[in-house]
Design an enzyme around this catalytic site. Structure first.
Site, PDB file in Angstrom:
ATOM      1  N   LYS A 265     -11.721  -5.406   8.285  1.00  0.00           N
ATOM      2  CA  LYS A 265     -11.628  -6.142   7.033  1.00  0.00           C
ATOM      3  C   LYS A 265     -12.666  -7.235   6.927  1.00  0.00           C
ATOM      4  O   LYS A 265     -13.241  -7.677   7.919  1.00  0.00           O
ATOM      5  CB  LYS A 265     -10.236  -6.732   6.887  1.00  0.00           C
ATOM      6  CG  LYS A 265      -9.823  -7.630   8.053  1.00  0.00           C
ATOM      7  CD  LYS A 265      -8.406  -8.141   7.842  1.00  0.00           C
ATOM      8  CE  LYS A 265      -8.052  -9.182   8.880  1.00  0.00           C
ATOM      9  NZ  LYS A 265      -6.816  -9.875   8.615  1.00  0.00           N
TER      10      LYS A 265
ATOM     11  N   HIS B  50      -8.224  -1.573   0.616  1.00  0.00           N
ATOM     12  CA  HIS B  50      -7.177  -2.527   0.234  1.00  0.00           C
ATOM     13  C   HIS B  50      -7.912  -3.813  -0.085  1.00  0.00           C
ATOM     14  O   HIS B  50      -8.764  -4.226   0.691  1.00  0.00           O
ATOM     15  CB  HIS B  50      -6.229  -2.848   1.393  1.00  0.00           C
ATOM     16  CG  HIS B  50      -5.668  -1.669   2.116  1.00  0.00           C
ATOM     17  ND1 HIS B  50      -4.319  -1.469   2.254  1.00  0.00           N
ATOM     18  CD2 HIS B  50      -6.254  -0.642   2.773  1.00  0.00           C
ATOM     19  CE1 HIS B  50      -4.097  -0.374   2.965  1.00  0.00           C
ATOM     20  NE2 HIS B  50      -5.260   0.149   3.295  1.00  0.00           N
TER      21      HIS B  50
ATOM     22  N   HIS C 159      -5.305  -1.022  -4.529  1.00  0.00           N
ATOM     23  CA  HIS C 159      -5.730  -0.003  -3.582  1.00  0.00           C
ATOM     24  C   HIS C 159      -6.648   0.958  -4.297  1.00  0.00           C
ATOM     25  O   HIS C 159      -6.299   1.480  -5.348  1.00  0.00           O
ATOM     26  CB  HIS C 159      -4.513   0.676  -2.966  1.00  0.00           C
ATOM     27  CG  HIS C 159      -3.729  -0.302  -2.153  1.00  0.00           C
ATOM     28  ND1 HIS C 159      -2.677  -1.016  -2.685  1.00  0.00           N
ATOM     29  CD2 HIS C 159      -3.904  -0.758  -0.895  1.00  0.00           C
ATOM     30  CE1 HIS C 159      -2.228  -1.859  -1.771  1.00  0.00           C
ATOM     31  NE2 HIS C 159      -2.941  -1.721  -0.676  1.00  0.00           N
TER      32      HIS C 159
ATOM     33  N   CYS D 280       0.795  -1.236   0.000  1.00  0.00           N
ATOM     34  CA  CYS D 280       0.000   0.000   0.000  1.00  0.00           C
ATOM     35  C   CYS D 280       0.829   1.288   0.000  1.00  0.00           C
ATOM     36  O   CYS D 280       0.466   2.233  -0.716  1.00  0.00           O
ATOM     37  CB  CYS D 280      -1.035   0.010   1.109  1.00  0.00           C
ATOM     38  SG  CYS D 280      -0.595  -0.851   2.595  1.00  0.00           S
TER      39      CYS D 280
ATOM     40  N   ASP E  69      -2.896  -7.602  -5.391  1.00  0.00           N
ATOM     41  CA  ASP E  69      -3.258  -6.462  -4.568  1.00  0.00           C
ATOM     42  C   ASP E  69      -3.836  -5.314  -5.397  1.00  0.00           C
ATOM     43  O   ASP E  69      -3.563  -5.201  -6.590  1.00  0.00           O
ATOM     44  CB  ASP E  69      -1.988  -5.964  -3.864  1.00  0.00           C
ATOM     45  CG  ASP E  69      -2.296  -5.371  -2.501  1.00  0.00           C
ATOM     46  OD1 ASP E  69      -3.479  -5.244  -2.150  1.00  0.00           O
ATOM     47  OD2 ASP E  69      -1.335  -5.017  -1.801  1.00  0.00           O
TER      48      ASP E  69
ATOM     49  N   GLN F  88       0.803 -10.779  -3.556  1.00  0.00           N
ATOM     50  CA  GLN F  88      -0.623 -10.512  -3.408  1.00  0.00           C
ATOM     51  C   GLN F  88      -1.194 -10.027  -4.729  1.00  0.00           C
ATOM     52  O   GLN F  88      -0.523  -9.293  -5.452  1.00  0.00           O
ATOM     53  CB  GLN F  88      -0.849  -9.420  -2.364  1.00  0.00           C
ATOM     54  CG  GLN F  88      -0.352  -9.789  -0.972  1.00  0.00           C
ATOM     55  CD  GLN F  88      -0.523  -8.635  -0.012  1.00  0.00           C
ATOM     56  OE1 GLN F  88      -0.092  -7.518  -0.287  1.00  0.00           O
ATOM     57  NE2 GLN F  88      -1.139  -8.904   1.122  1.00  0.00           N
TER      58      GLN F  88
END
Length: 691
Positions: A508, A554, A425, A374, A423, A421
RNA sequence: GCCGCCGUAGCUCAACGGUAGAGCUCCUGAUUUGUAAUCAGGGGGUUGUCGGUUCGAAUCCGAUCGGCGGCUCCA
């Protein structure tokens, strides 16, 4: 005079207090014989329990009427009882062993015990223990409950001198008990007994099949500063046949273990020389990972994500700002100190201890192997001025992170020190949070659906109000937690709220699956964050022409590629659907005479990007099929002279004992290409009327 | 990190104080074969590593690295 209501609604009235067992007998001799325990007003209890007022009652038997598997309550009673039998057997064989705690679990039970200094137990003792247990079971001694008032009970425990049992009793008092209960296996005062809340089966003989499984260690109350205990695991079933079936099922499950299949199919490698918990993706495994990345990548483009690439390290200052360095230092690799500063420290006569302290305090100029992606994505957001019209901005990256997991925890692909990940954002206005959360959840759902993974649960991780490990304003936390709760509810899947499970910057939503040995793993995760944008002073210009702080989400729908694929290997037992299979089609030639044709078919497949190979070894076709089967290849094409003449291929599909027959080579290519491009929504099998 | 168990050929395992072995894989040759192992030959191990005990260690002891099962932890 108690009126007893049975599960079918009938009411039985008794002139005086009765035991649950007597009620069972009044219904029928068969039921009385089969009864293991009872549920009185929903509470599991002994058959000998006296009912002196109106109550609802259900008799617990090994198998509920019409059920195919053993009754959960029956298993609880049997395992709890078997724990006593095992403890008695061990105490007979190992004098001086102190008992601590022995609860039943979902599939087994354990008993924690303290072995006297100098004595120990090993798996070689299991047979002796089981033999001793068998004697106790054969004696068919009744489990006899007796109670003592609190003061008398405590005095008895003090006199016996077990601090563990005394502690258990004290906790029972704290929980509101007014008396203490013991269960003797036989007659109180004469036979073995244990402080225990119960309930138990009527007698030891009701334990049909049992086995001592394994040894482990634990600490008293889970605290490593307290006594180290030996935990002996066992399991028990109503019958020996059920035990055997369970043990066979465990053996089967072990064959699906991703560590076993990963080695067999050469999907990944972990190398001592490279390091613990660091995955080397071998070619076959890399294909699976790439296919999954392509799959999710297509969906991200559809959902308006922008892909970015960022480095695996960043300045320490970056992680001080994000809070990772101060809050989660223990889980990071130590910082990388700059050459010049190290030289300067040396010149100053800085000791190793000094250096360690300075690194810990962050008083160095250096870099950190990133524990999360992040901060990098945040700096991309911050690299230019943002308007409310630009939002949401969704930055995605298959970002590799490194975490210092404890050495004892690392294993296989599910718990590693370096992982990637999937991932992203998302930066947004507050009014966009709910919708963006939905978008994220739909991604997770798409993944589970496409891969046929239906066995998952959802966990909403909230902050623990007592902990100091969280950053940010409680008001923002409340907002974020509420948004997560709402989103999770809209999933229509059962979910649990778990205080203390939040990330340090926000709550989360986690998606959790179980592996073959029953351990739970968190895969996908979606986290709402009102805090990091503040820490990094992120802003956007609103329609009111003033600066506002964006909200972040996230999310990583797979979680990490390593853990996800570890679980996926077990889910498919290595038999991946065609679109994921490292080798999708193998052509097996009958003899050299059909080799040219086989190669032509291979060319047709590779021209369409099908991952195909040809086996032209001068082997018998049986041997080639055997070899290919072990690699769990979805389709095998047998080609001989007959096939060459007619330009067909004889198809063998994985999982089908019989070959499916011949179809034109061109048709197979079309069908398999379609199966792959639709990710299994269509199938070659339908061409044979098999799907 | 803590506790227990375990490290033998590429893989699965045997030998358990007295010359390290098998099957599969791999290589070579023969076989040209129609749906789950064709035959023959060959290569391959300082028994994880380091140290100790012993006339002699894969085997016993210690350390270390790694694996497994738990505990604890898990952004």
């Amino acid at each position: 005079m108690p009126r007893i209501t049975l599960p079918d609604g009938t009411v039985k009235e008794f002139a005086s207090p009765v035991t649950a067992g007597e009620v069972a007998a009044s219904i029928g001799a068969g039921l009385a014989k089969a009864a293991l325990g009872a549920k009185v007003n929903g509470e599991l209890s002994d058959l000998a329990r006296v009912i002196d007022r109106d109550a609802s009652l259900a008799i617990v038997t090994a198998k509920a009427k019409g059920a195919t598997s053993a009754d959960a309550d029956a298993l609880y009673l049997i395992r709890h009882s078997c724990a006593h039998v095992m403890a008695e057997a061990i105490q007979r064989l190992f004098p001086g062993v102190q008992l601590v705690y022995g609860p039943p679990l979902e599939n087994n039970f354990y008993y924690d015990m303290l072995f006297p200094a100098g004595t120990s137990i090993s798996s070689e003792d299991f047979a002796r223990i089981e033999a001793e247990m068998a004697k106790i079971v054969a004696e068919d001694r009744p489990f006899t409950r007796y109670e003592l008032p609190m003061s008398e009970g405590l005095a008895k425990l003090k006199q016996e001198g077990s601090k563990f049992k005394l502690d258990n009793a004290e906790r029972a008092i704290e929980a509101g008990s007014k008396e203490l209960s013991w269960y003797a296996t036989g007659a109180p005062g004469k036979n073995w007994e244990d402080l225990c809340r119960g309930p138990h089966v009527p007698s030891t003989g009701r334990i049909g099949g049992f086995k001592v499984l394994s040894l482990a260690s634990s600490y008293w109350k889970g605290d490593e500063k307290l006594d180290r205990l030996t935990r002996v695991y066992g399991t028990a079933f109503p019958t020996k046949a059920e035990l055997d079936a369970y043990l066979a099922q465990v053996e089967e499950a072990k064959k699906r273990d991703h560590r076993v299949i990963g080695k067999q199919l050469r999907l990944f490698h972990i190398d001592e020389m490279v390091g613990q918990g660091l995955i080397l993706w071998t070619p076959a495994g890399a294909i699976i990972r790439q296919e999954l990345q392509n799959f999710i990548g297509e969906e991200l483009r559809r959902q308006g994500y922008s892909q970015v690439f960022t480095p695996h390290i960043g300045k320490l200052e970056l992680y001080k700002t994000s809070g990772h360095f101060p809050y989660y230092q223990e889980s990071q690799y130590p910082p990388l100190v700059e050459h010049e500063q190290l030289a300067q420290f040396a010149k100053e006569g800085c000791s190793c201890a000094d250096l360690a302290n300075r690194m810990k305090a962050g008083e160095i100029d250096g870099y950190l192997l990133r524990p999360m992606n992040c901060p990098h994505h945040i700096r991309i957001y911050a690299s230019q001025q943002r308007s409310y019209r630009d939002l949401p901005i969704r930055l995605s990256e298959f970002g590799t992170v490194y975490r210092w997991e404890q050495s004892g925890e690392i294993g296989g692909m599910t718990r590693v020190r370096g992982f990637t990940q999937d991932d992203a954002h998302l930066f947004m206005r507050e009014d966009q949070v709910a919708q963006e959360l939905q978008g994220c959840l739909s991604l997770v759902k798409l993944i589970f659906k496409t891969l046929g993974m239906s066995e998952y649960r959802v966990r909403v991780g909230l902050r623990d109000p007592d902990s100091s490990k969280y950053v940010g304003d409680p008001k923002n936390w409340d907002k974020a937690e509420d948004a997560c709760r709402q989103a999770a509810m809209s999933l229509g899947v059962p979910f649990s709220e778990e205080p203390g499970e939040a990330a340090f910057y926000g709550p989360k939503i986690d998606f959790v699956v179980k592996d073959v040995i029953g351990r739970s793993w968190q895969l996908g995760t979606v986290q709402v964050d009102y805090n990091l944008p503040r820490r990094f002073k992120l802003e956007y210009i609103g329609s009111d022409n003033t600066a506002h702080v964006p909200v972040m989400i996230h999310r990583a729908p797979f979680g990490s590629m390593e853990r996800f694929i570890g679980c996926l290997i077990e889910h498919f037992a290595g038999a991946f659907p065609t679109w994921l299979a490292p080798e999708q089609v193998r052509i097996l030639t009958i003899s050299e005479k059909s080799e040219a044709y086989g190669k032509e078919v291979l060319g047709m497949l590779t021209a369409r990007n099908v991952r195909a190979m040809i086996d032209t070894d001068p082997e018998r076709i049986q041997a080639k099929i055997k070899a290919a089967t072990e690699w769990k290849i979805p389709y095998l094409l047998v080609v001989g002279e007959r096939d060459a003449e007619q330009r067909v291929v004889s198809v063998r599909a994985r999982g089908h004992q019989e070959n499916l027959g011949a179809i034109p080579a061109a048709d197979f290519v079309t069908a398999v290409t379609e199966e792959i491009s639709t990710r299994g929504a269509t199938s070659v099998l339908s061409r044979f009327g098999k799907a």
